[in-house]
Write an enzyme that holds these catalytic residues in place. Structure first.
Site, short mmCIF file in Angstrom:
data_model
loop_
_atom_site.label_atom_id
_atom_site.label_comp_id
_atom_site.label_asym_id
_atom_site.label_seq_id
_atom_site.Cartn_x
_atom_site.Cartn_y
_atom_site.Cartn_z
N GLU A 125 -6.14 7.07 -1.40
CA GLU A 125 -6.20 5.88 -0.56
C GLU A 125 -6.77 4.68 -1.30
O GLU A 125 -6.25 3.57 -1.21
CB GLU A 125 -7.04 6.16 0.69
CG GLU A 125 -6.32 6.95 1.75
CD GLU A 125 -4.99 6.32 2.13
OE1 GLU A 125 -4.94 5.08 2.29
OE2 GLU A 125 -4.02 7.04 2.26
N HIS A 176 1.58 4.31 -2.92
CA HIS A 176 1.51 5.78 -2.81
C HIS A 176 2.70 6.42 -3.54
O HIS A 176 2.55 7.44 -4.20
CB HIS A 176 1.57 6.21 -1.33
CG HIS A 176 0.24 6.13 -0.62
ND1 HIS A 176 -0.92 6.67 -1.11
CD2 HIS A 176 -0.08 5.58 0.59
CE1 HIS A 176 -1.91 6.47 -0.25
NE2 HIS A 176 -1.44 5.80 0.79
N HIS A 233 0.84 -1.20 0.00
CA HIS A 233 0.00 0.00 0.00
C HIS A 233 0.88 1.26 0.00
O HIS A 233 0.67 2.19 -0.79
CB HIS A 233 -0.92 -0.04 1.22
CG HIS A 233 -1.75 1.18 1.42
ND1 HIS A 233 -3.09 1.24 1.08
CD2 HIS A 233 -1.44 2.40 1.94
CE1 HIS A 233 -3.56 2.45 1.37
NE2 HIS A 233 -2.58 3.17 1.90
N GLU A 234 1.89 1.27 0.88
CA GLU A 234 2.76 2.45 1.00
C GLU A 234 3.58 2.66 -0.27
O GLU A 234 3.73 3.80 -0.74
CB GLU A 234 3.67 2.32 2.22
CG GLU A 234 2.93 2.37 3.55
CD GLU A 234 2.05 3.61 3.68
OE1 GLU A 234 2.51 4.71 3.34
OE2 GLU A 234 0.88 3.47 4.07
ZN LIG Z 1 -2.39 5.13 2.37
#
Ligand SMILES: [Zn+2]
Length: 258
Positions: free
Chosen positions: A189, A138, A134-135
């Protein structure tokens, strides 16, 4: 009058700075270049690691460090396939020995994970892969640059001139710090969830772990919100959206495992 000029400059820059992200295809407001974002992140990262070292907060848990490195190495291979320019990034991961429930990846692939999130949530490798996937998403989706752009905008565009001129990179270090503490947009997100679960699946990590991770995270929320959630809004439909992705991700996961 000065304010109006700055606003005009900001608006002009804004109009000039809408770019289509090569991975997501989404139009983004980008006031800083990739190079500037990476330079400021490298600076902020070095500072963070330095401070942790001085406080004796770099994790000396060799097993945990090796575990995190092994997981992120597999994710990096997939991130570089998804976003080839990241092959030139100087990827780095640090395990910080603090009780905070947090993890992040700055532009340019500078990552950290805190021992608190691993230990308090008793994370499996698959769940660590979901967090870091997830990171990393980003970062490869340019969300850090988006947040820096918002940080610049909220500072009233005061530093805009020098930033656009690319003159003074030192002003960007605080911007990187501010960007880290700003929440991501809900859109960003959802994107990071979507691409993160895919990176993890392609790296051979179980998509179901995305669900168990967020369940653990929302349970931990009982003792005040984890720091991770303060920069990661947790809409009620998040787990539903991830659940809907699991069947699509399973073939990727099974292929990676074979
Ligand atoms: Zn996030």
């Amino acid at each position: 009058m000065k304010t109006r000029l700055l606003l005009t400059a900001l608006l002009a820059a804004t109009l000039a700075a809408c770019q289509t992200n090569p991975v997501s295809g989404r139009k983004q407001l980008v006031l800083v270049s990739e190079e500037q974002a990476q330079a400021s992140s490298a600076q902020a990262y070095a500072q963070t690691v330095n401070e942790a070292q001085q406080k004796g907060k770099l994790s000396t848990d060799a097993a945990l460090n090796a575990r995190v490195k092994r997981i992120t190495d597999r994710l990096i291979v997939q991130a570089e396939n998804m976003y080839p320019p990241s092959r030139s990034w100087k990827w780095s991961v640090t395990v910080i020995d603090e009780p905070t429930l947090n993890a992040w990846c700055m532009p340019g692939g500078k990552m950290a994970i805190y021992t608190g999130i691993v230990r308090k949530l008793n994370l499996s490798d698959d769940e660590i892969a979901q967090i870091m996937g997830h990171e990393i998403s980003h970062a490869i989706l340019g969300h850090g640059r988006e947040r820096m752009s918002r940080a610049i905008a909220t500072q009233g565009g005061l530093e805009l001139g020098s930033i656009l001129a690319g003159r003074d990179l030192t002003v960007l270090a605080p911007v990187a710090d501010i960007a880290l503490t700003l929440p991501n947009s809900r859109e960003a997100e959802s994107e990071a969830d979507r691409y993160g679960i895919e990176l993890a699946a392609r790296a051979g990590y179980n998509p179901h772990a995305a669900i168990s991770l967020w369940e653990k995270m929302s349970q931990a929320n009982g003792n005040g919100p984890p720091q991770f959630l303060s920069t990661h809004p947790s809409p009620s439909n998040r787990m539903q959206a991830l659940n809907a992705l699991v069947p699509k991700m399973m073939p990727l996961y099974e292929k990676a495992r074979n």
